[in-house]
Design a protein around this motif. Structure first.
Motif, PDB file in Angstrom:
ATOM      1  N   TYR A 226     -14.747  -1.334  -0.674  1.00 26.48           N
ATOM      2  CA  TYR A 226     -14.052  -0.295   0.079  1.00 26.48           C
ATOM      3  C   TYR A 226     -14.895   0.399   1.144  1.00 26.48           C
ATOM      4  CZ  TYR A 226     -10.189  -1.115  -3.046  1.00 26.48           C
ATOM      5  OH  TYR A 226      -9.172  -1.710  -3.740  1.00 26.48           O
ATOM      6  N   PRO A 227     -16.184   0.657   0.906  1.00 27.05           N
ATOM      7  CA  PRO A 227     -16.968   1.288   1.987  1.00 27.05           C
ATOM      8  C   PRO A 227     -16.981   0.455   3.274  1.00 27.05           C
ATOM      9  CG  PRO A 227     -18.146   1.473  -0.078  1.00 27.05           C
ATOM     10  CD  PRO A 227     -16.976   0.556  -0.328  1.00 27.05           C
ATOM     11  N   HIS A 228     -17.078  -0.869   3.140  1.00 24.28           N
ATOM     12  CA  HIS A 228     -17.066  -1.735   4.325  1.00 24.28           C
ATOM     13  C   HIS A 228     -15.691  -1.720   4.983  1.00 24.28           C
ATOM     14  CE1 HIS A 228     -21.038  -3.409   3.685  1.00 24.28           C
ATOM     15  NE2 HIS A 228     -20.735  -3.514   2.413  1.00 24.28           N
ATOM     16  N   LEU A 229     -14.664  -1.784   4.173  1.00 30.51           N
ATOM     17  CA  LEU A 229     -13.309  -1.793   4.725  1.00 30.51           C
ATOM     18  C   LEU A 229     -12.964  -0.468   5.381  1.00 30.51           C
ATOM     19  CD1 LEU A 229     -11.400  -3.750   1.956  1.00 30.51           C
ATOM     20  CD2 LEU A 229     -11.885  -4.525   4.279  1.00 30.51           C
ATOM     21  N   GLU A 230     -13.465   0.623   4.836  1.00 31.66           N
ATOM     22  CA  GLU A 230     -13.198   1.925   5.441  1.00 31.66           C
ATOM     23  C   GLU A 230     -13.795   2.012   6.839  1.00 31.66           C
ATOM     24  OE1 GLU A 230     -14.308   5.106   2.820  1.00 31.66           O
ATOM     25  OE2 GLU A 230     -12.691   4.612   1.424  1.00 31.66           O
ATOM     26  N   ARG A 231     -14.965   1.416   7.013  1.00 33.78           N
ATOM     27  CA  ARG A 231     -15.566   1.416   8.358  1.00 33.78           C
ATOM     28  C   ARG A 231     -14.767   0.548   9.314  1.00 33.78           C
ATOM     29  NH1 ARG A 231     -20.461   1.432   5.342  1.00 33.78           N
ATOM     30  NH2 ARG A 231     -20.625  -0.822   5.428  1.00 33.78           N
ATOM     31  N   GLU A 232     -14.175  -0.521   8.770  1.00 36.64           N
ATOM     32  CA  GLU A 232     -13.460  -1.475   9.620  1.00 36.64           C
ATOM     33  C   GLU A 232     -11.984  -1.136   9.789  1.00 36.64           C
ATOM     34  OE1 GLU A 232     -14.437  -5.078   7.596  1.00 36.64           O
ATOM     35  OE2 GLU A 232     -16.578  -4.725   7.876  1.00 36.64           O
ATOM     36  N   SER A 233     -11.384  -0.528   8.785  1.00 37.81           N
ATOM     37  CA  SER A 233      -9.960  -0.187   8.830  1.00 37.81           C
ATOM     38  C   SER A 233      -9.706   0.876   7.770  1.00 37.81           C
ATOM     39  CB  SER A 233      -9.103  -1.429   8.568  1.00 37.81           C
ATOM     40  OG  SER A 233      -7.746  -1.091   8.616  1.00 37.81           O
ATOM     41  N   SER A 234      -9.987   2.109   8.097  1.00 35.19           N
ATOM     42  CA  SER A 234     -10.054   3.169   7.100  1.00 35.19           C
ATOM     43  C   SER A 234      -8.735   3.442   6.379  1.00 35.19           C
ATOM     44  CB  SER A 234     -10.582   4.452   7.726  1.00 35.19           C
ATOM     45  OG  SER A 234      -9.731   4.849   8.773  1.00 35.19           O
ATOM     46  N   GLU A 235      -7.628   3.528   7.078  1.00 28.44           N
ATOM     47  CA  GLU A 235      -6.364   3.857   6.413  1.00 28.44           C
ATOM     48  C   GLU A 235      -5.938   2.755   5.451  1.00 28.44           C
ATOM     49  OE1 GLU A 235      -3.409   5.693   4.750  1.00 28.44           O
ATOM     50  OE2 GLU A 235      -4.883   6.646   6.056  1.00 28.44           O
ATOM     51  N   MET A 236      -6.084   1.516   5.854  1.00 23.00           N
ATOM     52  CA  MET A 236      -5.731   0.405   4.978  1.00 23.00           C
ATOM     53  C   MET A 236      -6.581   0.447   3.707  1.00 23.00           C
ATOM     54  SD  MET A 236      -6.449  -3.642   5.306  1.00 23.00           S
ATOM     55  CE  MET A 236      -8.168  -3.209   5.217  1.00 23.00           C
ATOM     56  N   ALA A 237      -7.865   0.665   3.853  1.00 19.17           N
ATOM     57  CA  ALA A 237      -8.761   0.695   2.697  1.00 19.17           C
ATOM     58  C   ALA A 237      -8.410   1.843   1.766  1.00 19.17           C
ATOM     59  CB  ALA A 237     -10.214   0.809   3.157  1.00 19.17           C
ATOM     60  N   ARG A 238      -8.114   2.995   2.331  1.00 16.83           N
ATOM     61  CA  ARG A 238      -7.744   4.144   1.496  1.00 16.83           C
ATOM     62  C   ARG A 238      -6.455   3.872   0.719  1.00 16.83           C
ATOM     63  NH1 ARG A 238     -10.133   7.109   5.718  1.00 16.83           N
ATOM     64  NH2 ARG A 238      -8.193   7.274   6.860  1.00 16.83           N
ATOM     65  N   GLN A 239      -5.473   3.240   1.367  1.00 13.31           N
ATOM     66  CA  GLN A 239      -4.215   2.930   0.697  1.00 13.31           C
ATOM     67  C   GLN A 239      -4.429   1.932  -0.443  1.00 13.31           C
ATOM     68  OE1 GLN A 239      -1.197   4.401   1.070  1.00 13.31           O
ATOM     69  NE2 GLN A 239      -0.660   3.208  -0.730  1.00 13.31           N
ATOM     70  N   PHE A 240      -5.210   0.895  -0.196  1.00 14.71           N
ATOM     71  CA  PHE A 240      -5.508  -0.074  -1.254  1.00 14.71           C
ATOM     72  C   PHE A 240      -6.244   0.609  -2.407  1.00 14.71           C
ATOM     73  CE2 PHE A 240      -4.368  -3.633   1.452  1.00 14.71           C
ATOM     74  CZ  PHE A 240      -3.990  -4.598   0.541  1.00 14.71           C
ATOM     75  N   ALA A 241      -7.186   1.479  -2.103  1.00 14.69           N
ATOM     76  CA  ALA A 241      -7.944   2.169  -3.149  1.00 14.69           C
ATOM     77  C   ALA A 241      -7.016   3.064  -3.978  1.00 14.69           C
ATOM     78  CB  ALA A 241      -9.078   2.978  -2.534  1.00 14.69           C
ATOM     79  N   ARG A 242      -6.107   3.780  -3.314  1.00 15.36           N
ATOM     80  CA  ARG A 242      -5.150   4.627  -4.039  1.00 15.36           C
ATOM     81  C   ARG A 242      -4.261   3.784  -4.946  1.00 15.36           C
ATOM     82  NH1 ARG A 242      -4.885   7.502   0.939  1.00 15.36           N
ATOM     83  NH2 ARG A 242      -3.134   6.210   1.587  1.00 15.36           N
ATOM     84  N   ASP A 243      -3.752   2.679  -4.412  1.00 12.37           N
ATOM     85  CA  ASP A 243      -2.896   1.796  -5.206  1.00 12.37           C
ATOM     86  C   ASP A 243      -3.635   1.253  -6.417  1.00 12.37           C
ATOM     87  OD1 ASP A 243      -0.908   2.204  -3.331  1.00 12.37           O
ATOM     88  OD2 ASP A 243      -1.127   0.220  -2.400  1.00 12.37           O
ATOM     89  N   MET A 244      -4.880   0.837  -6.219  1.00 17.70           N
ATOM     90  CA  MET A 244      -5.661   0.282  -7.324  1.00 17.70           C
ATOM     91  C   MET A 244      -5.933   1.352  -8.357  1.00 17.70           C
ATOM     92  SD  MET A 244      -6.788  -2.570  -8.349  1.00 17.70           S
ATOM     93  CE  MET A 244      -6.920  -2.439 -10.111  1.00 17.70           C
ATOM     94  N   GLN A 245      -6.166   2.568  -7.934  1.00 17.51           N
ATOM     95  CA  GLN A 245      -6.408   3.665  -8.873  1.00 17.51           C
ATOM     96  C   GLN A 245      -5.191   3.864  -9.765  1.00 17.51           C
ATOM     97  OE1 GLN A 245      -9.279   5.247  -9.390  1.00 17.51           O
ATOM     98  NE2 GLN A 245      -8.330   6.324 -11.082  1.00 17.51           N
ATOM     99  N   GLN A 246      -4.004   3.802  -9.184  1.00 19.44           N
ATOM    100  CA  GLN A 246      -2.776   3.966  -9.972  1.00 19.44           C
ATOM    101  C   GLN A 246      -2.622   2.840 -10.988  1.00 19.44           C
ATOM    102  OE1 GLN A 246       0.263   4.185  -6.995  1.00 19.44           O
ATOM    103  NE2 GLN A 246      -0.130   6.330  -6.531  1.00 19.44           N
TER     104      GLN A 246
END
Length: 158
Positions: free
Chosen positions: A83-103
């Motif tokens: 996720y840290p790499h993805l946030e630098r490259e596409s922050s909103e997408m990475a945050r959404q995936f991280a939220r979904d995975m947390q759920q």
């Protein structure tokens, strides 16, 4: 952790960044993705094996505990390396995936906590089936989109 649930430790790929496999340059990200995919296979297998072992069995509990432990470890590694790499490259997408995975991970932890203490009932198979469905959908998203994006990001950097 894995021996307790009756599964062998997943084989982690250990190739130096400069080594080549099958004629292609293998990167750190390639190795991470390969290991994440192996985790996915084992998590789903452990839950399916728990269902197959039968309600109330020690094997079922061990498989569920193994799945939970592996999932928690998997998420920690994704949080650290993916996720840290993805946030630098596409922050909103990475945050959404991280939220979904947390759920989804919270669902797995609740599921295992509910059934690890012997509270197995007829709802177990139904809940396990829904959980496997949610995990499978998530795994498909990760493997077909998120990991590809992660790998493409590295190729753009080189």
């Amino acid at each position: 952790m894995f021996e307790a649930c009756g599964e062998p430790e997943p084989q982690r790929v250990q190739i130096k960044r400069s080594e080549k496999a099958f004629g292609a340059h293998v990167t750190r990200r390639d190795l991470l993705v390969s290991n994440f995919k192996k985790d996915h296979e084992l998590i789903v297998k452990l839950i399916a094996d728990a269902m197959e072992a039968g309600l109330g069995s020690d094997v079922c509990r061990r498989k569920l505990l193994g799945a939970r432990s592996l999932l928690v470890n998997h998420i920690e590694r994704e949080d650290r390396f993916l996720y840290p790499h993805l946030e630098r490259e596409s922050s909103e997408m990475a945050r959404q995936f991280a939220r979904d995975m947390q759920q989804i991970s919270e669902r797995v932890v609740r599921f295992v906590s509910k059934y690890e203490q012997g509270a197995l009932d007829r709802a177990f198979a139904s809940e396990a089936g829904r959980l496997i469905g949610a995990l499978t959908a998530r795994i498909n998203q990760e493997e077909n989109f998120l990991y590809q994006r992660f790998l493409e990001g590295e190729r753009q950097l080189t």
